[in-house]
Design a protein around this motif. Sequence first.
Motif, mmCIF file in Angstrom:
data_model
loop_
_atom_site.group_PDB
_atom_site.id
_atom_site.type_symbol
_atom_site.label_atom_id
_atom_site.label_comp_id
_atom_site.label_asym_id
_atom_site.label_seq_id
_atom_site.Cartn_x
_atom_site.Cartn_y
_atom_site.Cartn_z
ATOM 1 N N VAL A 443 20.938 35.317 17.572
ATOM 2 C CA VAL A 443 21.213 34.173 18.446
ATOM 3 C C VAL A 443 22.717 33.946 18.561
ATOM 4 O O VAL A 443 23.237 33.640 19.646
ATOM 5 N N GLY A 444 23.454 34.101 17.440
ATOM 6 C CA GLY A 444 24.895 33.914 17.487
ATOM 7 C C GLY A 444 25.556 34.824 18.498
ATOM 8 O O GLY A 444 26.426 34.396 19.275
ATOM 9 N N GLU A 445 25.158 36.098 18.501
ATOM 10 C CA GLU A 445 25.726 37.012 19.493
ATOM 11 C C GLU A 445 25.368 36.586 20.905
ATOM 12 O O GLU A 445 26.211 36.606 21.807
ATOM 13 N N HIS A 446 24.128 36.178 21.116
ATOM 14 C CA HIS A 446 23.671 35.871 22.468
ATOM 15 C C HIS A 446 24.336 34.621 23.054
ATOM 16 O O HIS A 446 24.467 34.515 24.276
ATOM 17 N N VAL A 447 24.708 33.662 22.191
ATOM 18 C CA VAL A 447 25.309 32.417 22.710
ATOM 19 C C VAL A 447 26.808 32.351 22.464
ATOM 20 O O VAL A 447 27.459 31.383 22.884
ATOM 21 N N ASP A 463 17.417 24.341 22.336
ATOM 22 C CA ASP A 463 18.380 23.659 23.214
ATOM 23 C C ASP A 463 19.665 24.465 23.353
ATOM 24 O O ASP A 463 20.249 24.541 24.451
ATOM 25 N N LEU A 464 20.136 25.068 22.265
ATOM 26 C CA LEU A 464 21.361 25.852 22.296
ATOM 27 C C LEU A 464 21.238 27.030 23.256
ATOM 28 O O LEU A 464 22.129 27.272 24.099
ATOM 29 N N MET A 465 20.151 27.795 23.157
ATOM 30 C CA MET A 465 19.982 28.953 24.022
ATOM 31 C C MET A 465 19.777 28.526 25.470
ATOM 32 O O MET A 465 20.267 29.181 26.406
ATOM 33 N N ALA A 466 19.075 27.426 25.691
ATOM 34 C CA ALA A 466 18.873 26.935 27.054
ATOM 35 C C ALA A 466 20.204 26.534 27.690
ATOM 36 O O ALA A 466 20.490 26.889 28.844
ATOM 37 N N ARG A 467 21.045 25.807 26.958
ATOM 38 C CA ARG A 467 22.348 25.388 27.499
ATOM 39 C C ARG A 467 23.222 26.589 27.811
ATOM 40 O O ARG A 467 23.901 26.635 28.849
ATOM 41 N N SER A 468 23.214 27.564 26.909
ATOM 42 C CA SER A 468 24.044 28.750 27.110
ATOM 43 C C SER A 468 23.618 29.512 28.360
ATOM 44 O O SER A 468 24.455 29.915 29.182
ATOM 45 N N ALA A 469 22.308 29.716 28.529
ATOM 46 C CA ALA A 469 21.814 30.447 29.699
ATOM 47 C C ALA A 469 22.070 29.671 30.980
ATOM 48 O O ALA A 469 22.488 30.246 32.009
ATOM 49 N N ASP A 470 21.836 28.373 30.968
ATOM 50 C CA ASP A 470 22.030 27.576 32.175
ATOM 51 C C ASP A 470 23.493 27.574 32.607
ATOM 52 O O ASP A 470 23.799 27.612 33.799
ATOM 53 N N ALA A 471 24.408 27.551 31.628
ATOM 54 C CA ALA A 471 25.827 27.562 31.964
ATOM 55 C C ALA A 471 26.227 28.885 32.608
ATOM 56 O O ALA A 471 26.973 28.914 33.601
ATOM 57 N N PRO A 494 8.244 24.337 35.006
ATOM 58 C CA PRO A 494 9.455 23.528 34.930
ATOM 59 C C PRO A 494 10.625 24.211 34.235
ATOM 60 O O PRO A 494 11.547 23.541 33.809
ATOM 61 N N ILE A 495 10.604 25.554 34.080
ATOM 62 C CA ILE A 495 11.742 26.240 33.474
ATOM 63 C C ILE A 495 12.827 26.397 34.526
ATOM 64 O O ILE A 495 12.594 26.970 35.591
ATOM 65 N N ARG A 496 14.016 25.870 34.230
ATOM 66 C CA ARG A 496 15.106 25.912 35.186
ATOM 67 C C ARG A 496 15.836 27.237 35.078
ATOM 68 O O ARG A 496 15.830 27.899 34.063
#
Length: 561
Positions: A443-447, A463-471, A494-496
């Motif tokens: 996860v650290g590498e991915h975000v 939440d961390l992975m969702a914020r990173s992907a959305d950004a 409802p997945i954005r």
Amino acid sequence: MLDHLFLRPSERENPHTRVDAHHPDDVAWSTGNRVRPLVHGAPYFAELHERIAGMGEGDLLLFADWRGDPDERLTDDPRSTLSAVLSDAARRGVVVRGLLWRSHWRRLGFHSEKSRLLGIEIDEAGGQCLRDMRVAPGGSHHQKFVVLRHRDDPAGDIAFVGGIDLCHSRRDTAEHRGDPQPIAMPGVFGPRPAWHDVHCAIQGPAVHDVETCFRERWDDTTPLTSNPGRIASSLLQREDLSTRPLPEQAPPPPPVEGGHEAVQVLRTYPDLLAAGFDFAPHGERSVALGNGKALAGAQRLVYLEDQYLWSEEVGRHFGEALARNPELRMIAVIPIHPDVDGSVSLPAQLYGRKLAMDVLLEAAPDRVALFGLTSPAGYPVYVHSKVCIIDDRWASVGSDNFNRRSWTNDSELSCTVQDERVARDGGRAPRDAFALRLRRELVGEHVGLDPDDVPDDPDEIWDLMARSADALDAWYGDAGPSRGRVHVPRPKAPIRGTAVRWRRRGRPAAGRLGEPRPPGRLRRLGPPELSRGQLLWAPRVYDLFDPNGTLGRADGVRDPD
């Protein structure tokens, strides 16, 4: 309470194997091990090269793989080719033995000839590496492991198990610039495809279990091939078809001081009917059964990385667990684009992905997150890892993908790991537990965070992975479909998220001009969209990519007792 998540010997459903023979009664795992994650091929190859260089006369080197390229360099040194390293070891008196899949015809894009050349070079040095075609129709030997045992120093024994083949394109790093020796892939991946993969290093008694898996195949009396054409070809080329004897197996290495990992070895072998293996005459499905038992107790988070995530059966496997437990979430990291292209191959593979994704999103639309990876240069990263982590208590690293063929039709090997302290005392996993350490590193590498800064709590990870992907999705934007681009559509609500597109050739699609790229590699994914016409014929082609070797069983998996 290790048997809460591990299979007992009877649950392996293969009484003919000797992999559990030296364990205590009703135990099918080893304790007192140290297990380390090896993320990416470059660090794995470098350690393998160093350890083999330190081996000498009377030591034992065993390896099994799907593919072995003799000219693949294990380090930047041009002299560190796989063939040179293994041959030099054999000349020093190391007992070198290998088994490689005797793949389909090379004119179809396969690699059987390279395996033969590697075998010739090792044989000339005094070792033996054979091509093994004891597979089901359309199947392969997909196991990827190396065992190093030392005659005079059993504490130095080690086994490497996972998804990384000893071949081209695998020697990548966390920077994802790709292996300098790439394989041909669709142009969307760029000139040097980035490759994400995971292996693990095992020290302690479990090395003996992995070694036994090799010895069972090596000592089996079933001929390496029963195909008359292949037999004739081997005879004409004067190719070995018989195994030389192995030295007597040494006892298990001693427990590692401070080692607190329990390891269970799981396999897939097909039912080859009359030509079946001595050690698995009706096949073995412990990979699927082991995952099913661990999944039955899942409470909060299933973290998955996989090359495929295909089939309705796999979707139902996880979907039913999500439906049973409204608190359970699932995160899956998979390739944005398959490793094939073309008007026939690509829709068929996307269809297999769609089957699994549709079931998952129907079961828990707001509790399933699907991600792909991009490199810092903006190209998609090919995710080849085969990892499943459940509640940071049980982790699986191996060669098996989450598709039908890996659970029923090919030969596979994975190691599942639990922390003995957690199984004994309960409570949350310590931060040095293997499953949690592996998940934090991935996860650290991915975000874009140091692993030590990655939170442990599953809700925070979500939440961390969702914020990173959305950004990152917002930075790339949505330029709309255009001819000549690969389109992976928006996930179902409802997945954005946004669409992901790359040019097939040349530079990857750029982000917002003038704005720095956000940290991280994650992009949102959803089920592929196929035309009505593709949905008519793609299922038939997909069955060739992902055969079901159950011989009548519905999905290759039975619910655990």
